[in-house]
Structure formats: C-alpha cells, structure tokens
Design a protein around this motif. Structure first.
Motif, PDB file in Angstrom:
ATOM      1  N   GLU A 163      -0.562  11.428  -1.154  1.00  0.00           N
ATOM      2  CA  GLU A 163      -0.652  12.089  -2.453  1.00  0.00           C
ATOM      3  C   GLU A 163      -2.111  12.335  -2.795  1.00  0.00           C
ATOM      4  O   GLU A 163      -2.969  11.512  -2.510  1.00  0.00           O
ATOM      5  CB  GLU A 163      -0.013  11.226  -3.547  1.00  0.00           C
ATOM      6  CG  GLU A 163       1.477  11.029  -3.353  1.00  0.00           C
ATOM      7  CD  GLU A 163       2.084  10.219  -4.490  1.00  0.00           C
ATOM      8  OE1 GLU A 163       1.450  10.047  -5.531  1.00  0.00           O
ATOM      9  OE2 GLU A 163       3.210   9.758  -4.307  1.00  0.00           O
ATOM     10  N   CYS A 179      -1.615   6.757  -6.602  1.00  0.00           N
ATOM     11  CA  CYS A 179      -0.200   6.388  -6.555  1.00  0.00           C
ATOM     12  C   CYS A 179       0.103   5.418  -7.698  1.00  0.00           C
ATOM     13  O   CYS A 179      -0.432   4.318  -7.748  1.00  0.00           O
ATOM     14  CB  CYS A 179       0.109   5.746  -5.204  1.00  0.00           C
ATOM     15  SG  CYS A 179       1.820   5.215  -5.025  1.00  0.00           S
ATOM     16  N   HIS A 180       0.956   5.817  -8.606  1.00  0.00           N
ATOM     17  CA  HIS A 180       1.295   4.993  -9.765  1.00  0.00           C
ATOM     18  C   HIS A 180       2.069   3.743  -9.353  1.00  0.00           C
ATOM     19  O   HIS A 180       1.931   2.690  -9.967  1.00  0.00           O
ATOM     20  CB  HIS A 180       2.099   5.810 -10.784  1.00  0.00           C
ATOM     21  CG  HIS A 180       1.337   6.969 -11.319  1.00  0.00           C
ATOM     22  ND1 HIS A 180       0.217   6.822 -12.111  1.00  0.00           N
ATOM     23  CD2 HIS A 180       1.520   8.312 -11.157  1.00  0.00           C
ATOM     24  CE1 HIS A 180      -0.257   8.021 -12.420  1.00  0.00           C
ATOM     25  NE2 HIS A 180       0.508   8.941 -11.851  1.00  0.00           N
ATOM     26  N   ILE A 181       2.868   3.865  -8.326  1.00  0.00           N
ATOM     27  CA  ILE A 181       3.636   2.705  -7.841  1.00  0.00           C
ATOM     28  C   ILE A 181       2.678   1.661  -7.287  1.00  0.00           C
ATOM     29  O   ILE A 181       2.799   0.469  -7.579  1.00  0.00           O
ATOM     30  CB  ILE A 181       4.669   3.143  -6.787  1.00  0.00           C
ATOM     31  CG1 ILE A 181       5.722   4.035  -7.452  1.00  0.00           C
ATOM     32  CG2 ILE A 181       5.295   1.939  -6.101  1.00  0.00           C
ATOM     33  CD1 ILE A 181       6.665   4.702  -6.487  1.00  0.00           C
ATOM     34  N   GLU A 182       1.701   2.104  -6.504  1.00  0.00           N
ATOM     35  CA  GLU A 182       0.729   1.164  -5.940  1.00  0.00           C
ATOM     36  C   GLU A 182      -0.054   0.457  -7.051  1.00  0.00           C
ATOM     37  O   GLU A 182      -0.334  -0.732  -6.961  1.00  0.00           O
ATOM     38  CB  GLU A 182      -0.242   1.884  -5.002  1.00  0.00           C
ATOM     39  CG  GLU A 182      -1.215   0.928  -4.336  1.00  0.00           C
ATOM     40  CD  GLU A 182      -2.057   1.605  -3.268  1.00  0.00           C
ATOM     41  OE1 GLU A 182      -2.825   0.884  -2.625  1.00  0.00           O
ATOM     42  OE2 GLU A 182      -1.955   2.832  -3.073  1.00  0.00           O
ATOM     43  N   ARG A 183      -0.378   1.166  -8.107  1.00  0.00           N
ATOM     44  CA  ARG A 183      -1.109   0.576  -9.230  1.00  0.00           C
ATOM     45  C   ARG A 183      -0.300  -0.569  -9.852  1.00  0.00           C
ATOM     46  O   ARG A 183      -0.830  -1.644 -10.129  1.00  0.00           O
ATOM     47  CB  ARG A 183      -1.428   1.648 -10.280  1.00  0.00           C
ATOM     48  CG  ARG A 183      -2.421   1.168 -11.303  1.00  0.00           C
ATOM     49  CD  ARG A 183      -2.893   2.241 -12.275  1.00  0.00           C
ATOM     50  NE  ARG A 183      -2.978   3.570 -11.703  1.00  0.00           N
ATOM     51  CZ  ARG A 183      -2.430   4.656 -12.254  1.00  0.00           C
ATOM     52  NH1 ARG A 183      -1.779   4.575 -13.384  1.00  0.00           N
ATOM     53  NH2 ARG A 183      -2.554   5.831 -11.683  1.00  0.00           N
ATOM     54  N   THR A 186       0.865  -1.186   0.000  1.00  0.00           N
ATOM     55  CA  THR A 186       0.000   0.000   0.000  1.00  0.00           C
ATOM     56  C   THR A 186       0.896   1.228   0.000  1.00  0.00           C
ATOM     57  O   THR A 186       1.937   1.249   0.652  1.00  0.00           O
ATOM     58  CB  THR A 186      -0.921   0.050   1.242  1.00  0.00           C
ATOM     59  OG1 THR A 186      -0.130  -0.079   2.414  1.00  0.00           O
ATOM     60  CG2 THR A 186      -1.957  -1.044   1.207  1.00  0.00           C
ATOM     61  N   CYS A 187       0.494   2.219  -0.737  1.00  0.00           N
ATOM     62  CA  CYS A 187       1.264   3.453  -0.853  1.00  0.00           C
ATOM     63  C   CYS A 187       1.143   4.240   0.445  1.00  0.00           C
ATOM     64  O   CYS A 187       0.040   4.515   0.908  1.00  0.00           O
ATOM     65  CB  CYS A 187       0.745   4.280  -2.030  1.00  0.00           C
ATOM     66  SG  CYS A 187       1.786   5.695  -2.404  1.00  0.00           S
ATOM     67  N   GLU A 188       2.254   4.563   1.032  1.00  0.00           N
ATOM     68  CA  GLU A 188       2.269   5.269   2.316  1.00  0.00           C
ATOM     69  C   GLU A 188       2.417   6.783   2.166  1.00  0.00           C
ATOM     70  O   GLU A 188       2.360   7.503   3.150  1.00  0.00           O
ATOM     71  CB  GLU A 188       3.410   4.720   3.194  1.00  0.00           C
ATOM     72  CG  GLU A 188       3.280   3.247   3.512  1.00  0.00           C
ATOM     73  CD  GLU A 188       2.026   2.905   4.312  1.00  0.00           C
ATOM     74  OE1 GLU A 188       1.565   3.743   5.108  1.00  0.00           O
ATOM     75  OE2 GLU A 188       1.499   1.801   4.113  1.00  0.00           O
ATOM     76  N   LEU A 189       2.632   7.237   0.948  1.00  0.00           N
ATOM     77  CA  LEU A 189       2.790   8.677   0.733  1.00  0.00           C
ATOM     78  C   LEU A 189       1.425   9.336   0.641  1.00  0.00           C
ATOM     79  O   LEU A 189       0.492   8.789   0.062  1.00  0.00           O
ATOM     80  CB  LEU A 189       3.591   8.937  -0.542  1.00  0.00           C
ATOM     81  CG  LEU A 189       5.023   8.396  -0.540  1.00  0.00           C
ATOM     82  CD1 LEU A 189       5.690   8.681  -1.868  1.00  0.00           C
ATOM     83  CD2 LEU A 189       5.834   9.007   0.593  1.00  0.00           C
TER      84      LEU A 189
END
Length: 126
Positions: free
Chosen positions: A96, A100-104, A91-94
C-alpha cells in the motif's frame, strides 16, 4: 500469538534459577533432569540466556550456570527477547502506498504488551 517451546522452557528455567540463587552453580545434567528436557536442547537455551547476559557460565569441575543479572531485575520481556529476538509480531504484507492502519493497531497492541512484560519480574512469581 504464540511463543516457541524454547521460550516456555526459558521462563521456567529462569524461575528455577531465581529460586536457587545463592546456591552452588547449577550444572547441565541435573538441571536437564529437573526440567525433564534433553541436555542438548537445554544447552541451546542456556547459551541464548548467557548471550543475553541473564545467566553466566563457569567452566570446570565446580562450574555450571548461575544468575548474572540481579534476580529482582529480570523481567519476562528480558527472557522472551533472549529467545525470540526483537522482531515485530505483525507486519503488513500488502503493498500500500499509505500507512497500513491494521499494522498501526497491531503495533500499538504489541507496545502495550511489551510494556507489561517489562514491568513483570520473574522474581514476582517465585
């Protein structure tokens, strides 16, 4: 990505159950001896597998554990989910405001892994 030791044991336990299907109920102590783990730890794993309806527990002198689900229907995913649960691996912790593109990317990879594990049956490796 790393699964717990309990998941490792659970997969081996389920493979053993699949091999033994049709034989008498497997009792805790002989199963613990065969798996070389403590009966207390094994009991906790078996309880999770019972709750997931993968195996059943029969009390009494001739009781023990046996498969509840047909052996050719038990997937690796079923066993892993019984022990690990169904939470996301990433899970994206930032904080935003946009997705979150990384989470995707990580979720897409996880979905592919889940699909693969759902297709693989414990029976296939036994």
């Amino acid at each position: 990505m790393k699964y717990t030791k309990a998941t490792n044991y659970a997969l081996h336990i389920m493979a053993y159950f699949v091999k033994q299907e049709g034989k008498d109920n497997l009792s805790l102590q002989p199963l613990a001896n065969h798996m070389n783990i403590s009966p207390t730890y094994l009991s906790k794993i078996l309880t999770q597998l019972v709750k997931a309806d993968l195996i059943q527990s029969t009390p009494g002198v001739n009781g023990g554990y046996s498969l509840r689900k047909p052996k050719d229907e038990i997937s690796f995913y079923d066993v892993i989910q019984a022990i690990e649960g169904s939470g996301a691996l990433f899970t994206c912790e930032l904080d935003e405001s946009h997705a979150c593109h990384i989470e995707r990317v990580m979720r897409e990879a996880e979905e592919k892994m889940v699909t693969y594990l759902k297709e693989k049956r414990v029976y296939d490796i036994v």
